[in-house]
Design an enzyme around this catalytic site. Sequence first.
Site, mmCIF file in Angstrom:
data_model
loop_
_atom_site.group_PDB
_atom_site.id
_atom_site.type_symbol
_atom_site.label_atom_id
_atom_site.label_comp_id
_atom_site.label_asym_id
_atom_site.label_seq_id
_atom_site.Cartn_x
_atom_site.Cartn_y
_atom_site.Cartn_z
ATOM 1 N N GLU A 6 -1.498 -9.201 3.370
ATOM 2 C CA GLU A 6 -1.358 -9.764 4.730
ATOM 3 C C GLU A 6 -2.693 -10.173 5.339
ATOM 4 O O GLU A 6 -2.753 -11.082 6.163
ATOM 5 C CB GLU A 6 -0.618 -8.783 5.649
ATOM 6 C CG GLU A 6 -1.354 -7.492 6.035
ATOM 7 C CD GLU A 6 -1.196 -6.362 5.017
ATOM 8 O OE1 GLU A 6 -0.881 -6.643 3.844
ATOM 9 O OE2 GLU A 6 -1.413 -5.188 5.406
ATOM 10 N N CYS A 14 0.835 -1.209 0.000
ATOM 11 C CA CYS A 14 0.000 0.000 0.000
ATOM 12 C C CYS A 14 0.869 1.258 0.000
ATOM 13 O O CYS A 14 1.469 1.553 -1.018
ATOM 14 C CB CYS A 14 -1.012 -0.047 1.138
ATOM 15 S SG CYS A 14 -2.476 0.920 0.720
ATOM 16 N N HIS A 54 -3.587 -5.130 0.375
ATOM 17 C CA HIS A 54 -2.989 -5.682 1.602
ATOM 18 C C HIS A 54 -3.038 -7.214 1.587
ATOM 19 O O HIS A 54 -4.004 -7.797 2.083
ATOM 20 C CB HIS A 54 -3.758 -5.176 2.827
ATOM 21 C CG HIS A 54 -3.597 -3.722 3.073
ATOM 22 N ND1 HIS A 54 -2.692 -3.220 3.976
ATOM 23 C CD2 HIS A 54 -4.218 -2.646 2.518
ATOM 24 C CE1 HIS A 54 -2.762 -1.895 3.974
ATOM 25 N NE2 HIS A 54 -3.688 -1.528 3.098
HETATM 26 N N1 GLN Z 1 -2.108 6.630 2.696
HETATM 27 C C1 GLN Z 1 -2.197 5.861 1.502
HETATM 28 C C2 GLN Z 1 -3.568 5.981 0.841
HETATM 29 O O1 GLN Z 1 -4.533 6.324 1.497
HETATM 30 C C3 GLN Z 1 -1.843 4.418 1.754
HETATM 31 C C4 GLN Z 1 -2.792 3.707 2.643
HETATM 32 C C5 GLN Z 1 -2.263 2.422 3.219
HETATM 33 O O2 GLN Z 1 -1.044 2.203 3.252
HETATM 34 N N2 GLN Z 1 -3.131 1.567 3.716
HETATM 35 O O3 GLN Z 1 -3.703 5.728 -0.318
#
Ligand code: GLN
Length: 544
Positions: free
Chosen positions: A512, A384, A510
């Site tokens: 994970e 992310c 994600h």
């Molecule tokens: N802050 C980033 C976004 O909102 C990444 C979010 C995250 O790592 N879950 O796109």
Amino acid sequence: MTGSTKYIFVTGGVTSSLGKGIISASLAKLLQARGFTVTIQKLDPYINVDPGTLNPYEHGECFVTEDGAETDLDLGHYERFLDVPTSKANNVTTGRIYQNVISKERRGEYLGKTVQVIPHITDEIKAHIQALGRKGIYDFVITEVGGTVGDIESLPYVEAMRQLKWAKGKDCLTIHLTLLPYLGTTGELKTKPTQHSVKELLSLGVQPDVLVCRTEHPMLKGMKEKIALFCNVDAEAVIESRDAETIYDVPLMMQEERLDEVVLRKLGINTFPDADLDAWKDFLRRYKEPTGEVHIGLVGKYVELKDAYKSIKEALEHAGAANEQKVHIKWVHSEKLTAKNVAKHLGGLAGILVAPGFGHRGIEGKIEAIKYARENHIPFLGICLGMQCAVIEFGRNVLGYADANSTEMNADTTHPVIAMMEEQKAIENKGGTMRLGAYPCKLEDGSMAKKVYGKRDISERHRHRYEFSNAYLKAYEKAGMSATGINPQGKLVEIVEVKDHPWFIGVQFHPEYRSTVAKPHPLFIGFVKAAMKQGVKSEAKAEA
Ligand code: GLN
């Protein structure tokens, strides 16, 4: 298999952090291993409508379900143990309960009645508890009551549990988890806090059926009988829960203590199949008897609090077991990383993982870590924000866009290589408004990602507002970073890879959240495998 759905409550006493989530997940695992269908839910007594708006320092990681709910991290344990997805229905907070009740009141649904904690809030809690049971697919619904018995904010939950136990009789059971503190000076385990905590529960009208006692040292002979006598429970229903080497030992420890059998009998189920835990034991063997080890750096801004990266840590451990490797995680604070010290912090590591996150704190350190991984050909996994930083790093250092950035960090950058998604722009509320939950993704033929997943169509969970700016796609591809995973509807870039590198993958989602004991995640397995190769290389280098 059980006729009607049985409800099991897990409460906690004496202190917080005793591991109600792990006990709930372990009992669920044992019941599942006997062929029953089980789900677990968590009731959280705080006022936030969900943990999505909570700082990870407050409450650890926010776990995201398939259907896009931002939930308590205990749901991660439930999924990792059971390998069954949870949903919105598996977590509720006091904030949500009140929100529902107040909305009903505004709609006039209470027909002029005075709306009160009892019965309206407790009815809402009971409705929530039973919603999963009403689906008719679960033999058991285990409900973990957050907080500690005696807390003011837990009272409506304990009251709802009391009412349900009264109404359902034999179909309900309460397990109370307590602590037996060890006094070093006298070398004794003390039972008094347990007695007092049970008294507290009794004063609220709830008699626990089973006591699970957390302890650092083995309980002495006669101790279970003593607790049983003081707390009105059967001696066989006093369960010892010693500190475990790993949370994944707990189901087997609970099986040894016959927790599942005691629970089944108390719920009137006297015949049941044997437990099949072969796969679980096989995982534990691989986990505990590794044939090698790898050292992986986890770069994030919350590293003082490991719970902030719970699912990532567990996914690495699952992948370690799959590869029969002990994974050592070096927790690296992104705020402390600079161009000068990056080699000192990350040198010699066999893999570098850059974690998700929000806001600009620590971002430059993450970018340094990625530069180091890219230039030194160290296996890299960016998740992310970690993927977004990889795009920024490539933009700055390969494409020469000096101020490349995400508009989250710098709204005025001349190269917004990561920018807010179109549908996010009009949103004002912070809670529950990100791109959340599972979305499909198509992998490009010949890509590393496709090789790792072994298929073309995947689905992964998301939690973000920003995305790769497709206007830059051509320039990136030409320079050696390509988009190898695309969301088929929105054409959003979900995966980037650097071509001239042994293993460099950034994912907008994600992975994970999808890794379980039964099914370690392919991306993490691939990452650990690449790290194993890298480890061999650096050993050879050291010897030369
Ligand atoms: N802050 C980033 C976004 O909102 C990444 C979010 C995250 O790592 N879950 O796109």
